[in-house]
Scaffold this motif. Structure first.
Motif, PDB file in Angstrom:
ATOM      1  N   MET A 131      -2.602   2.680  -3.677  1.00 52.96           N
ATOM      2  CA  MET A 131      -3.034   2.885  -3.185  1.00 52.96           C
ATOM      3  C   MET A 131      -3.057   4.009  -1.766  1.00 52.96           C
ATOM      4  N   GLU A 132      -3.688   3.827  -1.583  1.00 56.09           N
ATOM      5  CA  GLU A 132      -3.757   5.534   0.339  1.00 56.09           C
ATOM      6  C   GLU A 132      -3.310   4.431   0.588  1.00 56.09           C
ATOM      7  N   THR A 133      -4.056   4.913   1.777  1.00 57.69           N
ATOM      8  CA  THR A 133      -3.372   4.335   3.588  1.00 57.69           C
ATOM      9  C   THR A 133      -4.495   3.228   3.529  1.00 57.69           C
ATOM     10  N   VAL A 134      -4.408   1.481   4.041  1.00 54.16           N
ATOM     11  CA  VAL A 134      -4.465   0.448   3.755  1.00 54.16           C
ATOM     12  C   VAL A 134      -6.143  -0.043   4.859  1.00 54.16           C
ATOM     13  N   LYS A 135      -6.969   0.278   4.376  1.00 56.95           N
ATOM     14  CA  LYS A 135      -8.000  -0.443   5.273  1.00 56.95           C
ATOM     15  C   LYS A 135      -8.213  -1.378   5.847  1.00 56.95           C
ATOM     16  N   LEU A 136      -8.328  -2.815   4.430  1.00 57.04           N
ATOM     17  CA  LEU A 136      -8.251  -3.884   5.246  1.00 57.04           C
ATOM     18  C   LEU A 136      -7.521  -4.857   4.500  1.00 57.04           C
ATOM     19  N   ILE A 137      -6.576  -6.023   5.209  1.00 56.68           N
ATOM     20  CA  ILE A 137      -6.094  -6.570   4.483  1.00 56.68           C
ATOM     21  C   ILE A 137      -6.717  -8.313   4.941  1.00 56.68           C
ATOM     22  N   THR A 138      -6.836  -9.137   3.743  1.00 59.58           N
ATOM     23  CA  THR A 138      -7.194 -10.393   4.058  1.00 59.58           C
ATOM     24  C   THR A 138      -6.601 -11.377   3.287  1.00 59.58           C
ATOM     25  N   TRP A 139      -5.922 -12.645   4.258  1.00 57.60           N
ATOM     26  CA  TRP A 139      -5.290 -14.149   3.840  1.00 57.60           C
ATOM     27  C   TRP A 139      -6.209 -14.848   3.736  1.00 57.60           C
TER      28      TRP A 139
ATOM     29  N   ILE B 290      -7.932 -17.033   6.916  1.00 57.72           N
ATOM     30  CA  ILE B 290      -7.204 -17.139   7.524  1.00 57.72           C
ATOM     31  C   ILE B 290      -6.713 -15.870   8.408  1.00 57.72           C
ATOM     32  N   LEU B 291      -6.805 -15.074   8.262  1.00 52.43           N
ATOM     33  CA  LEU B 291      -6.808 -13.775   8.668  1.00 52.43           C
ATOM     34  C   LEU B 291      -6.967 -12.844   8.304  1.00 52.43           C
ATOM     35  N   ASP B 292      -7.316 -11.341   8.539  1.00 51.57           N
ATOM     36  CA  ASP B 292      -8.126 -10.165   8.378  1.00 51.57           C
ATOM     37  C   ASP B 292      -7.699  -9.100   9.565  1.00 51.57           C
ATOM     38  N   THR B 293      -7.673  -7.891   9.259  1.00 54.56           N
ATOM     39  CA  THR B 293      -7.929  -6.814  10.316  1.00 54.56           C
ATOM     40  C   THR B 293      -9.011  -6.228  10.559  1.00 54.56           C
ATOM     41  N   THR B 294      -9.947  -6.738  10.711  1.00 55.65           N
ATOM     42  CA  THR B 294     -11.931  -6.604  10.977  1.00 55.65           C
ATOM     43  C   THR B 294     -11.279  -6.016  12.040  1.00 55.65           C
ATOM     44  N   GLU B 295     -11.068  -6.935  12.813  1.00 57.49           N
ATOM     45  CA  GLU B 295     -10.507  -6.078  14.574  1.00 57.49           C
ATOM     46  C   GLU B 295      -8.769  -6.155  14.871  1.00 57.49           C
ATOM     47  N   LYS B 296      -8.313  -4.942  15.751  1.00 56.35           N
ATOM     48  CA  LYS B 296      -7.273  -4.515  16.033  1.00 56.35           C
ATOM     49  C   LYS B 296      -6.546  -5.505  16.979  1.00 56.35           C
ATOM     50  N   PRO B 297      -5.102  -5.444  16.859  1.00 52.68           N
ATOM     51  CA  PRO B 297      -4.648  -5.616  15.964  1.00 52.68           C
ATOM     52  C   PRO B 297      -5.040  -6.706  14.264  1.00 52.68           C
TER      53      PRO B 297
END
Length: 317
Positions: free
Chosen positions: A45-53, A63-70
């Protein structure tokens, strides 16, 4: 002692054309404890763009994701109980309830659109407390003790498993049985044997033990001869008393009356004295004194009659 057993069993891994991988991990956890879910992305994997639980227990929720920062945290039953690592690859849930059991998914997408995911199956178990052993001695002889042992722990929601082990003298513990109740027959020379019951579930376990000498009271062999002599002596006394009573009863019931005759005959006699008055008036000298004009009695004649008296014969009964 609380023991968290994390069985990271990789059950399935599927690779697709887009580079997707799905890893399933089973995580046992203790009620009111905590559980940590950690994922390590592959080096492809390259640079992570999106993480979702996400969480699924009937209904799938985010539960959460990285759509918005942080990152963006969704309102859910976990909101005030989540501890999230800085890289978002580790999710920790505190103060677990039985409703927290379920499947947790993490989805990771890099800047090239490559997707990886992992599933964590969390099962919340009730902690084990107050494990105990109850004994029932079935038979206790001079050389062997037969006893049934019941191992248990209070439970409201979880089903426990049981493992029995035993140790004799300086040997280590050896496996015996995997049931909640066991029946054993212990010889006299194994009084120092120890039995260990392990109550466990995938997240916790408790141990409780018992020694043979604590539940089996073997009779003292040195006291056996004296005890036997006492029993024999008492039995003889009882037999003698019963024989005497029987003889007395038979003698009274069937006795024949015996008449004793006196061989010695007693000689009895009586003295008979007769007195006859004289018809004429005459002077009788009595003790050298004379009496005139009185009728004189005749000279007393004493006769003695002898006879033999016998008892009358007894009447037949």
């Amino acid at each position: 002692m609380k023991l968290e057993i994390f069985l990271d069993l990789i059950a399935l891994m599927v690779f697709s054309v887009g580079g997707e991988a799905n890893i399933q991990v089973h995580k046992p956890a203790i009620l009111h404890g905590s559980v940590s879910l950690t994922y390590s992305p592959s080096q492809k994997m390259e640079t992570v763009k999106l993480i979702t639980w996400k969480y699924k227990n009937g209904e799938r929720i985010s539960i959460l994701d990285t759509t918005e920062k942080p990152y963006f945290l969704y309102p859910s039953q976990f909101r005030d109980r989540l501890v999230i690592a800085d890289n978002l690859f580790t999710l920790t849930i505190k103060d677990l309830t039985m409703a927290d059991s379920g499947v947790y998914n993490i989805e990771i997408t890099d800047i090239n659109g490559r997707l990886q995911s992992s599933s964590f199956t969390v099962t919340v178990y009730e902690p084990i407390t107050n494990a105990s052993i109850r004994t029932e001695v079935k038979e206790n002889t001079t050389d062997r003790c037969n006893v049934t042992l019941h191992c248990s722990a209070p439970s409201y929601t979880s089903a426990f498993s049981y493992t029995w082990k035993y140790k004799h003298r300086d040997t280590g513990y050896r496996m015996y049985n995997n049931m909640s109740s066991i029946q054993i027959s212990v010889p006299r020379d194994h009084q120092d044997m120890e039995l260990l019951c392990i109550v466990h579930n995938p997240a916790d376990q408790k141990n409780v033990s018992v020694r043979v000498q604590e539940m089996c009271n073997f009779p003292d062999n040195s006291s056996l001869p004296r005890r036997h002599l006492s029993i024999i002596f008492i039995s003889l006394i009882v037999i003698v008393i019963l024989v005497i009573i029987s003889i007395i009863y038979i003698w009274r019931k069937y006795k024949i009356p015996v008449v004793k005759e006196k061989n010695n005959r007693e000689m009895n006699y009586i003295e008979v004295t007769t007195t006859r008055p004289r018809e004429d008036n005459q002077i009788i000298q009595l003790d050298n004194e004379q009496y005139m004009g009185m009728p004189a009695t005749r000279k007393v004649k004493v006769e003695t009659v002898y006879t033999t008296l016998q008892h009358p014969p007894p009447k037949p009964t």
